[in-house]
Design an enzyme around this catalytic site. Structure first.
Site: not given
Ligand SMILES: [Zn+2]
Ligand SMILES: [Zn+2]
Length: 306
Positions: A63, A65, A138, A209
């Site tokens: 992802h 981020d 996740h 995550d």
């Molecule tokens: Zn994240």
């Molecule tokens: Zn993530």
């Protein structure tokens, strides 16, 4: 032998004034490892005094981020005449995603960068510790990472060695490493007479995550530090479940179940303030040794036996 954790970015999804996106530096014996590398990580490293001499970045998933900082960071290292290689570890898709991040723009990489795809259960051996990839829960292919130090030698008792007439010097080293020794007068001294039991190394677990996961509880059993994501408070439980994240209370329950020594909550949604008191309160009700991570925070991870 200090082991330190510096939180470079503690926010979820996108940067805010208070928090940058995900990245953590682990420093052990002067060696630094990066965990995730969100946008702006290089500037956070400069701000918080984390050097660019590291050789390894461990990604949990792809992802944005968690990865967008790698392109700029490696370019800057190239401008600094870096020659030592860097290895990027990540779950399935590493070659495609991280390869694309490296290829972005028109500059060439000036030093070797290796991309290594790993899967949950892989254990990457280092001289004094292992990096263990474990399964997380996740939305994408996601793993967490645990730094697991190797066991240490038991405590050597110098007083008793002298009392037994074992001369200080190479024999002390031998017996400390577990070898029986023969003294000049023919007496044999077994290691158990002078050396205590093997001592456990330290363990730091970073979930990346994840929803609350039994895999996390298993790998974190007795860990010295559990860095668990806590994107939301319990008021957003449904949203956490839907988006593949945890609440602060869920993270605290995992910490309690695994009987870790200390819990740090990170990956905090931008909807919460810098102190995130509501997250702290709901976690603390279930597990007392907990804090909420802030950008720039550095924690020492001491040995359990001092
Ligand atoms: Zn994240
Ligand atoms: Zn993530």
């Amino acid at each position: 032998m200090p082991l330190q954790v510096t939180f470079l970015g503690t926010g979820a999804a996108c940067p805010s004034v208070d928090r940058n996106v995900a990245s953590i530096a682990l420093t052990r014996e002067g060696e630094t490892l990066l965990l995730d590398c969100g946008e702006g990580t290089q500037r956070q490293m400069m701000r918080y005094g984390v050097g660019f001499t590291f050789r390894e970045i461990y990604f949990t998933h792809y992802h944005a981020d968690h990865i967008l900082g790698v392109t700029g960071l490696l370019r800057t290292m190239g401008l600094q005449d870096r020659t030592a290689p860097v290895t990027l570890y990540g779950p399935r898709g590493a070659e495609r995603v991280l390869g694309a991040a490296l290829a972005l723009g028109i500059e060439r990489n000036r030093f070797p960068v290796e991309i290594v795809e790993v899967k949950a259960g892989d254990r990457l051996r280092h001289e004094q510790f292992d990096m263990v990839a474990f399964e997380a829960d996740h939305r994408a292919d996601t793993i967490g990472w645990a730094l697991v130090e190797h066991d240490r030698l038991g405590r050597f008792d110098p007083e008793r060695a002298r009392a037994l007439g074992v001369p200080e010097g190479p024999l002390w080293g031998k017996i400390h490493k577990g070898e029986a020794i023969t003294l000049e007068d023919g007496r044999i001294v077994a290691p158990a007479e002078l050396v205590g039991p093997t001592r456990r190394g330290r363990t730091v677990v970073y979930t990346g995550d994840t929803r609350p996961s039994a895999h996390v509880a298993t790998i974190a059993r007795g860990a010295d530090l559990l860095i668990h994501e806590a994107t939301f408070s319990s008021e957003e439980l449904a949203r956490a479940e839907e988006t593949g994240h945890s609440t602060a209370a869920q993270a605290a329950r995992i910490a309690a179940e695994a009987e870790v020594r200390r819990l740090v909550l990170t990956h905090i949604s931008p909807r919460y303030t810098r102190d995130a008191p509501e997250l702290l309160a709901e976690a603390r009700a279930l597990f007392s040794e907990v804090i909420v991570a802030k950008d720039g925070m550095t924690l020492d991870v001491p040995f359990a036996d001092g």
